[in-house]
Scaffold this motif. Structure first.
Motif, short mmCIF file in Angstrom:
data_model
loop_
_atom_site.label_atom_id
_atom_site.label_comp_id
_atom_site.label_asym_id
_atom_site.label_seq_id
_atom_site.Cartn_x
_atom_site.Cartn_y
_atom_site.Cartn_z
N ILE A 1 0.85 -1.20 0.00
CA ILE A 1 0.00 0.00 0.00
C ILE A 1 0.88 1.24 0.00
O ILE A 1 1.71 1.42 0.90
CB ILE A 1 -0.92 0.04 1.24
N LYS A 2 0.70 2.10 -1.01
CA LYS A 2 1.51 3.32 -1.13
C LYS A 2 0.59 4.54 -1.29
O LYS A 2 -0.47 4.45 -1.91
CB LYS A 2 2.43 3.24 -2.35
N PRO A 3 1.03 5.69 -0.77
CA PRO A 3 0.27 6.95 -1.01
C PRO A 3 0.56 7.45 -2.42
O PRO A 3 1.44 6.93 -3.12
CB PRO A 3 0.83 7.90 0.05
N LEU A 4 -0.17 8.48 -2.84
CA LEU A 4 0.07 9.08 -4.15
C LEU A 4 1.54 9.43 -4.31
O LEU A 4 2.16 9.97 -3.40
CB LEU A 4 -0.78 10.34 -4.33
N ALA A 5 2.08 9.12 -5.49
CA ALA A 5 3.50 9.35 -5.74
C ALA A 5 3.68 10.37 -6.86
O ALA A 5 2.77 10.59 -7.66
CB ALA A 5 4.16 8.03 -6.11
N ASN A 6 4.87 10.98 -6.93
CA ASN A 6 5.15 11.84 -8.07
C ASN A 6 5.28 10.99 -9.33
O ASN A 6 5.33 9.75 -9.26
CB ASN A 6 6.40 12.70 -7.83
N GLN A 7 5.34 11.63 -10.48
CA GLN A 7 5.30 10.89 -11.73
C GLN A 7 6.46 9.91 -11.88
O GLN A 7 6.26 8.77 -12.33
CB GLN A 7 5.30 11.85 -12.93
N LYS A 8 7.66 10.31 -11.49
CA LYS A 8 8.81 9.43 -11.63
C LYS A 8 8.63 8.15 -10.81
O LYS A 8 8.85 7.04 -11.31
CB LYS A 8 10.09 10.16 -11.20
N LYS A 9 8.22 8.30 -9.55
CA LYS A 9 8.00 7.13 -8.69
C LYS A 9 6.88 6.26 -9.23
O LYS A 9 6.98 5.03 -9.27
CB LYS A 9 7.66 7.57 -7.26
N PHE A 10 5.79 6.92 -9.66
CA PHE A 10 4.63 6.17 -10.17
C PHE A 10 5.02 5.35 -11.40
O PHE A 10 4.67 4.17 -11.50
CB PHE A 10 3.50 7.13 -10.53
N LEU A 11 5.75 5.95 -12.33
CA LEU A 11 6.15 5.23 -13.54
C LEU A 11 7.10 4.07 -13.22
O LEU A 11 7.06 3.03 -13.87
CB LEU A 11 6.78 6.18 -14.55
N ASN A 12 7.92 4.24 -12.19
CA ASN A 12 8.79 3.14 -11.77
C ASN A 12 7.98 1.99 -11.20
O ASN A 12 8.27 0.81 -11.46
CB ASN A 12 9.83 3.62 -10.77
N PHE A 13 6.95 2.31 -10.40
CA PHE A 13 6.05 1.26 -9.89
C PHE A 13 5.36 0.55 -11.05
O PHE A 13 5.21 -0.68 -11.05
CB PHE A 13 5.00 1.86 -8.96
N LEU A 14 4.95 1.32 -12.04
CA LEU A 14 4.27 0.74 -13.21
C LEU A 14 5.21 -0.17 -13.99
O LEU A 14 4.82 -1.27 -14.41
CB LEU A 14 3.74 1.86 -14.10
N LYS A 15 6.45 0.25 -14.17
CA LYS A 15 7.44 -0.56 -14.88
C LYS A 15 7.65 -1.90 -14.19
O LYS A 15 7.94 -2.92 -14.84
CB LYS A 15 8.79 0.18 -14.93
N GLU A 16 7.52 -1.89 -12.86
CA GLU A 16 7.77 -3.10 -12.07
C GLU A 16 6.54 -4.00 -11.98
O GLU A 16 6.56 -4.99 -11.26
CB GLU A 16 8.24 -2.71 -10.67
N SER A 17 5.48 -3.65 -12.69
CA SER A 17 4.22 -4.41 -12.64
C SER A 17 3.97 -5.11 -13.97
O SER A 17 4.29 -4.58 -15.03
CB SER A 17 3.05 -3.47 -12.33
#
Length: 326
Positions: free
Chosen positions: A222-238
């Motif tokens: 569970i993560k709070p809203l992230a900035n775009q860079k962090k969000f895209l890294n999470f997406l890449k890892e999914s």
């Protein structure tokens, strides 16, 4: 070059407009290194947090631009979309900017409309995948308009267009319902999705994070809203994602990651259905009609992307955009 950017962000419109304008600023800076940018936004508080530049505001954007017409070289308009008459009134006000007497500035407008309307600007970006079919309609209103249309006209950030190492896939699914999640989809589907015995990462707004962070375990990160860079890294890892039909569809498409999308409004539903026809996502339609059973079945039968992303096409459009802006 001095640029004024009009964009909004709130619980109704989401934060996609801020992200688009931020990427556009970076694209322009590649050509005009010493460019100066100002942001015109009703939401000065959020704009101050998001943009590292001057924020301006007036009750009437037309009057503001008319009074400052000699100050800017380029006006960027990324207006929010509203249903019905509110949207019509906003666009009527923006139309008047094009006809300001003796204007020396150019106008660049962004839209993702799914039906062509008249646009009064010098440059128009529409990333709706079928917008290439709107060229004749757009030219009929303004024959000199310069168009950037289609799925590769989306403003892909450098994080997506630069070469990067193939990431290790940590999560089966990333689950994020459109920034502020105005329809509380996280609350609606959290219980059933969290019970799946697969590793998932939830990106939640402040209320969702406070409510569900205590349920974090091996299967649920569970993560709070992230900035775009962090969000895209999470997406890449999914390996896949569940979200609304929004910017994430384009971002995930650029990484060849399939998704399941649930719309919160009719225009999102239409965008999602087009991406489904392109075999990029599985669209479940409007959230009111999507049960827990439906979403769980979709998780079991996630689509395989057949429409591959061509990075060079996106790069070429961005290069052409910077070439045209003068």
């Amino acid at each position: 070059m001095k640029v004024l950017c009009y964009c909004e962000a709130n619980s109704k419109t989401g934060f996609g407009h801020f992200y688009r304008v931020a990427i556009l600023i970076e694209i322009i800076r590649k050509k005009y290194l010493n460019s100066k940018f100002e942001i015109f936004s009703n939401n000065k508080k959020e704009a101050n947090k998001f943009f590292k530049t001057k924020i301006v505001f007036s009750k009437n954007i037309f009057n503001f631009i008319e009074d400052n017409k000699d100050k800017y070289d380029l006006i960027i308009l990324d207006p929010p979309y509203y249903e019905g008459m509110k949207n019509f009134k906003l666009n009527s006000k923006l139309k008047k900017i094009f006809f300001i007497k003796n204007r020396n500035f150019k106008i660049l407008k962004l839209t993702d409309e799914t039906k062509p309307t008249r646009h009064y600007c010098d440059y128009l970006i529409n990333d709706y995948p079928l917008s290439i079919q709107f060229k004749k309609k757009y030219k009929s209103a303004n024959k000199n308009i310069i168009l950037f249309l289609g799925i590769y006209a989306f403003l892909y950030s450098d994080l997506l267009l630069k070469k990067f190492k193939k990431p290790i896939k940590k999560y089966e699914f990333l689950i994020a319902f459109g920034g502020q999640d105005p329809k509380n989809l996280a609350k609606k589907y959290f219980k059933s999705l969290s019970q799946l015995k697969i590793k998932k990462i939830f990106i939640l707004n402040n209320l969702g994070y406070k409510a569900f962070s205590r349920y974090q375990n091996h299967y649920n990160i569970i993560k709070p809203l992230a900035n775009q860079k962090k969000f895209l890294n999470f997406l890449k890892e999914s390996k896949a994602y569940i979200s609304t039909p929004s910017n994430i569809m384009f971002e995930a498409f650029s990484m060849n990651i399939p998704g399941i999308v649930i719309a919160t409004q009719n225009r999102q539903k239409k965008m999602g259905s087009i991406f489904e026809k392109m075999n990029i996502v599985k669209s479940l339609g409007l959230f009111k009609n999507v049960s827990d059973v439906t979403i769980l079945k979709s998780v079991e039968n996630i689509c395989n992307i057949k429409f591959k992303f061509h990075k060079n096409k996106a790069i070429k459009i961005q290069q052409n955009l910077t070439k045209q802006i003068k």
